[in-house]
Design a protein around this motif. Structure first.
Motif, PDB file in Angstrom:
ATOM      1  N   ARG A   1      -9.259   6.596   0.709  1.00  0.00           N
ATOM      2  CA  ARG A   1      -9.064   6.916  -0.694  1.00  0.00           C
ATOM      3  C   ARG A   1     -10.081   6.150  -1.550  1.00  0.00           C
TER       4      ARG A   1
ATOM      5  N   THR B   1      -5.934   3.814   2.924  1.00  0.00           N
ATOM      6  CA  THR B   1      -6.344   3.182   1.665  1.00  0.00           C
ATOM      7  C   THR B   1      -7.875   3.170   1.546  1.00  0.00           C
TER       8      THR B   1
ATOM      9  N   ALA C   1      -2.307   2.509   7.628  1.00  0.00           N
ATOM     10  CA  ALA C   1      -2.109   2.369   6.186  1.00  0.00           C
ATOM     11  C   ALA C   1      -3.394   1.848   5.553  1.00  0.00           C
TER      12      ALA C   1
ATOM     13  N   LEU D   1      10.085   7.009  -3.930  1.00  0.00           N
ATOM     14  CA  LEU D   1      11.075   6.396  -3.058  1.00  0.00           C
ATOM     15  C   LEU D   1      12.290   7.293  -2.989  1.00  0.00           C
TER      16      LEU D   1
ATOM     17  N   THR E   1       2.899   8.313   5.890  1.00  0.00           N
ATOM     18  CA  THR E   1       4.339   8.181   5.826  1.00  0.00           C
ATOM     19  C   THR E   1       4.945   9.580   5.808  1.00  0.00           C
TER      20      THR E   1
ATOM     21  N   ARG F   1      11.668   0.491  11.195  1.00  0.00           N
ATOM     22  CA  ARG F   1      11.080   0.339   9.877  1.00  0.00           C
ATOM     23  C   ARG F   1      11.811   1.139   8.804  1.00  0.00           C
TER      24      ARG F   1
ATOM     25  N   TYR G   1      12.354  -6.717   4.553  1.00  0.00           N
ATOM     26  CA  TYR G   1      11.442  -6.512   5.674  1.00  0.00           C
ATOM     27  C   TYR G   1      11.195  -7.811   6.427  1.00  0.00           C
TER      28      TYR G   1
ATOM     29  N   PRO H   1       7.522   5.077   7.936  1.00  0.00           N
ATOM     30  CA  PRO H   1       6.153   4.651   7.662  1.00  0.00           C
ATOM     31  C   PRO H   1       5.327   4.709   8.940  1.00  0.00           C
ATOM     32  N   PRO H   2       3.999   4.740   8.828  1.00  0.00           N
ATOM     33  CA  PRO H   2       3.179   4.782  10.030  1.00  0.00           C
ATOM     34  C   PRO H   2       3.402   3.528  10.873  1.00  0.00           C
TER      35      PRO H   2
ATOM     36  N   CYS I   1       5.715   3.805   0.099  1.00  0.00           N
ATOM     37  CA  CYS I   1       5.115   2.537   0.500  1.00  0.00           C
ATOM     38  C   CYS I   1       4.951   2.491   2.013  1.00  0.00           C
ATOM     39  N   ALA I   2       3.739   2.224   2.467  1.00  0.00           N
ATOM     40  CA  ALA I   2       3.481   2.305   3.896  1.00  0.00           C
ATOM     41  C   ALA I   2       3.242   0.945   4.516  1.00  0.00           C
ATOM     42  N   LEU I   3       2.818  -0.012   3.750  1.00  0.00           N
ATOM     43  CA  LEU I   3       2.490  -1.297   4.350  1.00  0.00           C
ATOM     44  C   LEU I   3       2.706  -2.388   3.320  1.00  0.00           C
ATOM     45  N   ARG I   4       3.387  -3.430   3.745  1.00  0.00           N
ATOM     46  CA  ARG I   4       3.500  -4.605   2.896  1.00  0.00           C
ATOM     47  C   ARG I   4       2.871  -5.737   3.669  1.00  0.00           C
ATOM     48  N   SER I   5       1.974  -6.444   3.084  1.00  0.00           N
ATOM     49  CA  SER I   5       1.260  -7.462   3.835  1.00  0.00           C
ATOM     50  C   SER I   5       0.889  -8.610   2.909  1.00  0.00           C
TER      51      SER I   5
ATOM     52  N   GLN J   1      12.400   7.395   5.005  1.00  0.00           N
ATOM     53  CA  GLN J   1      10.993   7.549   5.299  1.00  0.00           C
ATOM     54  C   GLN J   1      10.623   6.835   6.577  1.00  0.00           C
TER      55      GLN J   1
ATOM     56  N   LEU K   1       0.848  -1.194   0.000  1.00  0.00           N
ATOM     57  CA  LEU K   1       0.000   0.000   0.000  1.00  0.00           C
ATOM     58  C   LEU K   1       0.874   1.230   0.000  1.00  0.00           C
ATOM     59  N   ARG K   2       0.537   2.156  -0.851  1.00  0.00           N
ATOM     60  CA  ARG K   2       1.310   3.400  -0.876  1.00  0.00           C
ATOM     61  C   ARG K   2       0.438   4.546  -0.412  1.00  0.00           C
TER      62      ARG K   2
END
Lengths: 254, 896
Positions: free
Chosen positions: B767, B764, B760, B516, B614, B659, B689, B753-754, A164-168, B751, A158-159
């Motif tokens: 949006r 989403t 996140a 990025l 972020t 992170r 990650y 991230p939250p 990019c804020a979350l990878r799941s 960066q 998710l961006r």
């Protein structure tokens, strides 16, 4: 049919007449493969088994279906796999009846299972839903069903406005183009064939699902109707239609 | 000539041949101490005969007690210095009949074999090659006669992990040879005693220090801020001064300046990326006088002999006092001569910083060198080395070695943690207290003799144009690049298609908003004290006290009065100014790189937690740029800064760093030293990650934090800044973007991230719902419907036909239902549809925009929508209710 999303898996409980617990892509023995590529980690097979056991305790399923790629090494079975898989299976078998749909990594897996625990590579229908690993054309008996598949290791990124804020891990759900799969075409009164791609249970793997959509590498991913696909998180959160994800369709535009 | 008379006659003869009429100050003071067998730290500028001060008395003692095997080790941080030293010491050794050899990575095999058969009495080597000596069975035997160890440029080593490793190596050596005499040669540092402890552990030592600063003549000049004029100024100075060394801070600047000056024909560039042949050729030509100017990076700081240097130019601020002293000290290069140098300041910050550093250099206020304490990866590396060296070794034996060092003190259970971790990665075998070697340990050592992390460059190949578009640092690749990622380089967006064998295949990307970072690599940080003093200079404007040249002063005053005229607040040592810019918020804080790094990351993690977005950060010594969505303003940052307790910084940073790309990169580097990851491992097998999860709560993670908080940022200094704010000694004001704030706006680097996945997901969801197509349909006149997206609907939708607020919200697939509502003579089913639509419109009437948003969600009808609204939740909590309703619908919906 009701689906329970178990985020501690990721695993799926499919409830109709029976309760079916499904997990996909364990890739046991991945550590010896990583070892060959310069990454030296201890085996985490035990932790994976404990995660499955926790799902079993929570849901008391009638049956556990392993959706293929139980082991990692192809075409050979590594020492680690020989050492760990029999105990792994015995422990689970003592809790619940098992079934395996063999995947492309499961070469030589037969020796660890009773023959009646092995389903066909082309998939099988159990209690109204289809189960298949996902690397082959599914059997025609799965036509018109919800097909639960592994093999694709979907993961979503998710961006937000900055990056990019979350990878799941994620589930990808989509209707299927039946003609493409060689299925009989269902008429409008029925639901039609559809697929839900499960995230990999193995915590070290993951593959951006947008890439799977852009460059499909299996019959199911080639035959899904990506424009109508939806993305869900491991706890069942509806993330949105695939086409609402940032980055979707950028190739077509470029 | 006192000390000389006590020396062996052959040495006295050598001194006469060399034509030393008198000894330098340092030689006079040092030689008797060395001759008396004292451990010694010698602090003196380059070119004052430090090497001879140490080696003349050592030669004397070597002549008196000859023995087989290596007797003296001379260790320098660089191979090029080794070559220099070999030339310099070979003459003495030739005259005195002492055998000498050099051994390092470049040494040919034939030479190595010769050394193993008949070891030279004096061996010149590097710290890493010393590590290798312990591995060879034959070489190890030759170590038992070592009596003297000289470490040159010890200040270069003491602050690094190379130095920590060397300090253990010295104690490993003691196991073979017994105690030996230790001599450290250092440039000026603020803490000579600590250098001594680093060298000697608990043993006694003396310090001989010759102040360097009174021999320096430093000026600061300004030649405008265009690069062409600056280059022209350099060219003029070369014409005036003759042989000139021009120091720049980056390789890119070196190349750019070289480009401007190549046309002269007597200027060359010298930096680490050039091949050895090119560098040596430039050194030789400079020495011979064929070149008048040599543009160089820190590669020339150490004492490599390139002949006489008339003048040193520092192009841009040197950033640290020690660096300036070291660089200017290259000029003159004769005993007693004055070293002359000029800093050419390139801009406003640069000028004030240069003035401050020049003042400090004249006053002798040089920075401390801070040695690492208890670095776990160095310990892992040495445990592996000892396991290979001895085959089997007990923890007690290792502790006996560690306990003699200054690097490892009070390390508690660290050795156990390190051994357990290494055993998990199967680098060593662990049976109780006995550590055993493995096949892989020897291979590991061959690839990990050095604690230096070579930064690999990764080629970026464009698939479409089929050409290489540039290179990325490995650190950036590990932290931020994965297949499918989009990043910026060369001012263009690229999408990663594939990565393998040190090459990334990309294609041009479009339409991706998220950007990025491009990483500019590790830079020389400006210390806290320098940045504070530069801030004070902005405030008091006492340029006269800093010997400022007229042009420089005019520029600085012009800049400051320009700020005054614009009514821009100027950030100083007593004022923080937060400015709203298009990209986000610029925090002007005069805190230096390391304090600002800590502050910037703390602010961004708190912003990210509060607003669920972020946050990109970019820092320099005087500002922190936060890239933010434009709903977050400077006032939000002020609120966070004023609510921040200094003692919470470290805890917040632990969460914050986890992170980030920087942390992941450090983790990978340290994991390599633990043998968990091979130097050439295929990262694409496992994304970074996942890697960080595997090291959660391990000693590897602990070391990554320790290094980040002690080397990359300064938590103590950041706390001091906050204390000043708390006590009211430092104000905090908001402002529009000023010219001072805008100076530092470049591309974002890292960066935050939250902190939770929830945020996140919620952003989403927001949006998606905003973009959800809906149909508004009037349930009053039943003659109006309109397609729109949920985000565009006003607070209370009104029918433009009849002016009623009774408007239903339908999903596009529900649109046919509206026709039923206006139909006459309805069936009972159709009446039910109508009732449902009425209910829908009533909810919108009472709930307004929130009702519209709820009804736009998946599977949410009037019943669910009214339940969501009845919770009276707002903001994120409201969206969480929507998520819950959607989850429930998805679980049970019929069409699975």
């Amino acid at each position: 049919m009701i689906l329970e999303f178990l985020s501690q898996g990721p695993a799926l409980l499919i409830r109709s007449e029976k309760k079916v617990l499904a997990v996909a892509d364990l890739h046991l023995g991945i550590e010896s493969e990583l070892d060959k590529h310069g990454l030296h980690f201890r085996s985490r097979t035990r932790e994976r088994r404990e995660r499955i056991e926790s799902c079993i305790r929570e849901t008391s399923p009638d049956i556990l279906i392993l959706l293929g790629d139980l082991k990692h090494g192809v075409p050979f079975t590594s020492r680690q796999e020989h050492r760990e898989i029999p105990e792994f299976i015995d422990q689970l078998r003592s809790l619940v009846p098992l079934r395996l749909v063999p995947g492309n990594h499961d070469v030589g897996i037969e020796k660890f299972f009773d023959p009646d625990e092995l389903l066909a590579k082309e998939g099988a229908v159990i209690d109204g839903a289809g189960y298949v690993h996902g690397h082959m054309y599914p059997d025609v008996s799965l036509a018109g069903k919800l097909i639960i598949a592994g093999h694709h290791h979907p993961m979503v990124c998710l961006r937000d406005e900055v990056g990019c804020a979350l990878r799941s891990p994620a589930y990808l759900f989509a209707p299927l183009n039946e003609e493409c799969l060689g299925f009989p075409i269902t008429d409008g009164t029925q639901k039609g064939s559809r697929v839900i791609f499960m995230p990999a249970f193995n915590e070290l793997t993951g593959y951006d699902l947008l890439r799977t959509v852009e460059e499909p590498f299996s019959p199911l991913s080639r035959c899904m109707r990506a424009g109508e696909a939806e993305v869900l998180l491991p706890d069942g959160t509806f993330l949105g239609p695939l086409k609402s994800l940032e980055g979707y369709g950028s190739d077509q535009e470029a | 000539m006192g000390p000389i008379r006590k020396l062996d006659e052959r040495i006295q003869e050598c001194i006469r041949i060399r034509g030393f009429e008198e000894l330098s100050e340092i030689q006079n003071r040092a030689i008797p101490l060395v001759a008396a067998g004292r451990n010694l730290v010698l602090i003196a500028p380059t070119g004052t005969g430090k090497t001879e001060s140490a080696m003349i008395p050592v030669f004397d003692r070597m002549l008196k007690e000859r023995s087989g095997g290596f007797t003296t080790l001379y260790i320098t941080p660089l191979r090029s210095l080794n070559r220099d030293m070999l030339q310099r010491l070979s003459w003495w050794c030739g005259e005195l009949g002492i055998s000498v050899g050099v051994r390092h990575g470049d040494t040919k095999n034939a030479e190595r074999r010769k050394q193993a058969l008949s070891p030279p009495e004096l061996l010149i080597t590097t710290p890493e090659t010393l590590q290798a000596l312990f591995m060879g069975k034959v070489l190890r035997k030759h170590l038992k006669n070592i009596r003297y160890v000289v470490i040159d440029e010890i200040h270069e080593l003491a602050g690094s992990k190379r130095g920590a490793q060397l300090s253990v190596a010295l104690e490993r050596l003691v196991t073979y040879s017994g105690e030996f005499q230790r001599i450290g040669l250092s440039a000026t540092v603020g803490n000579p005693d600590e250098m001594g402890r680093f060298l000697c552990g608990k043993r006694d030592f003396s310090v001989v220090a010759v102040p360097v600063t009174k021999r320096l003549h430093i000026t600061v000049e300004f030649a405008g801020d265009s690069f062409e004029r600056q280059a022209k100024w350099v060219s003029d100075v070369i014409d005036r001064s003759g042989s000139t060394l021009i120091f720049v801070n980056t390789r890119v600047t070196a190349e750019a300046l070289g480009h401007q000056l190549y046309a002269r024909g007597d200027v060359e560039v010298h930096h680490g990326s050039l091949s050895r042949d090119v560098r040596i050729d430039a050194e030789e030509r400079f020495k011979a006088g064929a070149l008048k100017g040599l543009i160089c990076t820190s590669s020339m700081e150490l004492g490599i002999d390139i002949g006489h240097i008339e003048h040193v130019i520092q192009f841009g601020s040197p950033r640290e006092v020690s660096r300036l002293v070291q660089r200017i000290g290259r000029a003159g290069h004769q005993l007693h001569a004055i070293s002359r140098g000029t800093i050419l300041a390139l801009g406003f910050d640069d000028l004030l910083e240069s003035l401050v550093i020049a003042r400090r250099a004249r006053a002798g206020e040089v920075e401390d060198v801070i040695p690492h304490r208890n670095p776990a990866d160095v310990l892992a590396n040495q445990v592996a080395g000892l396991a290979v060296e001895y085959g089997k070794i007990s923890k007690e034996a290792i502790m006996a070695i560690l306990d003699r060092t200054y690097t490892f003190t009070g390390y508690g259970t660290l050795l156990d943690e390190v051994c357990n971790q290494m055993a998990e990665h199967r680098l060593i075998r662990l049976e109780g207290n006995i550590i055993g070697t493995t096949l892989r340990a020897r291979r590991y050592l061959a690839g990990n003799l050095s604690m230096i992390h070579d930064e690999k460059k990764v080629l970026v190949f464009d698939m479409v144009s089929r050409r290489t578009v540039g290179t990325l640092d490995e650190s950036f690749v590990v932290g931020s690049i994965h297949t499918g990622a989009v990043f910026i380089t060369k001012g263009q967006l690229w999408r990663v298609l594939d990565m393998d064998d040190g090459r990334i295949t990309v294609e041009p990307a479009r339409r991706v908003k998220g950007e990025l970072p491009s990483w500019e690599g590790e830079q020389i940080p400006v210390p806290y004290g320098v940045a504070r003093e530069a801030g004070a200079l902005r405030r008091n404007r006492r340029f006269a006290a800093y010997h400022t040249e007229p042009a420089a002063r005019e520029f600085a005053m012009g800049f400051l009065t320009g700020m005054d005229k614009n009514r821009s607040r100027i950030a100083t040592d007593r004022m923080i100014v937060l400015e709203d810019a298009e990209e986000g918020v610029v925090c002007n804080i005069c805190g230096g790189h390391k304090a600002n790094e800590a502050l910037g990351r703390v602010i961004s993690v708190l912003l990210s937690a509060r607003f669920g977005t972020t946050v990109g950060i970019e820092i320099d010594a005087y500002r922190v740029l936060l890239s933010l969505p434009n709903t977050i303003r400077a006032s939000d940052v002020r609120e966070i800064l004023s609510g921040l307790e200094p003692e919470h910084i470290e805890g917040i940073l632990q969460l914050a760093m986890k992170r980030t790309a920087l942390f992941k990169w450090k983790l990978v580097q340290i994991a390599k030293k633990f043998g968990a990851i091979d130097p050439d491992a295929d990262y694409e097998r496992m994304s970074s990650y996942k890697l960080t999860e595997l090291f959660e709560n391990t000693v590897v993670q602990k070391e990554a934090y320790r290094e980040l908080f002690s080397v990359y940022m300064d938590v103590g200094a950041a706390s001091r800044v906050l204390e000043l704010v708390k006590q009211g000694d430092c104000g905090m004001e908001l402002s529009r973007l000023s010219i001072l704030g805008a100076e530092g706006l470049f591309s974002s680097r890292d960066q935050i991230p939250p902190p939770t996945a929830d945020q996140a997901v919620i952003s989403t969801l927001k949006r998606r719902i905003d973009q959800q197509e809906i149909v508004l349909a009037c349930m009053n006149c039943r003659k109006w419907k309109s397609h729109t997206i949920a985000g565009r609907v006003q607070e209370h939708p009104i029918c433009p036909k009849c002016g009623a607020r009774l408007v239903a919200v339908l999903k596009p697939y529900e649109e046919p239902l509206y026709a039923i509502a206006s139909k006459k003579g309805k069936t009972s089913d159709e009446k039910a549809v109508e009732a449902r639509l009425m209910r829908n419109a009533n909810i919108v009437l009472s709930g307004g925009k929130n009702a519209v948003l709820a009804l736009a969600a998946k599977g949410v009808g009037p019943e669910n929508a009214s339940r969501i609204l009845s919770t009276l939740m707002e903001g994120d909590a409201f969206y969480k209710e929507i998520l819950k309703a959607e989850r429930n619908y998805i679980r049970t919906r019929r069409f699975w």
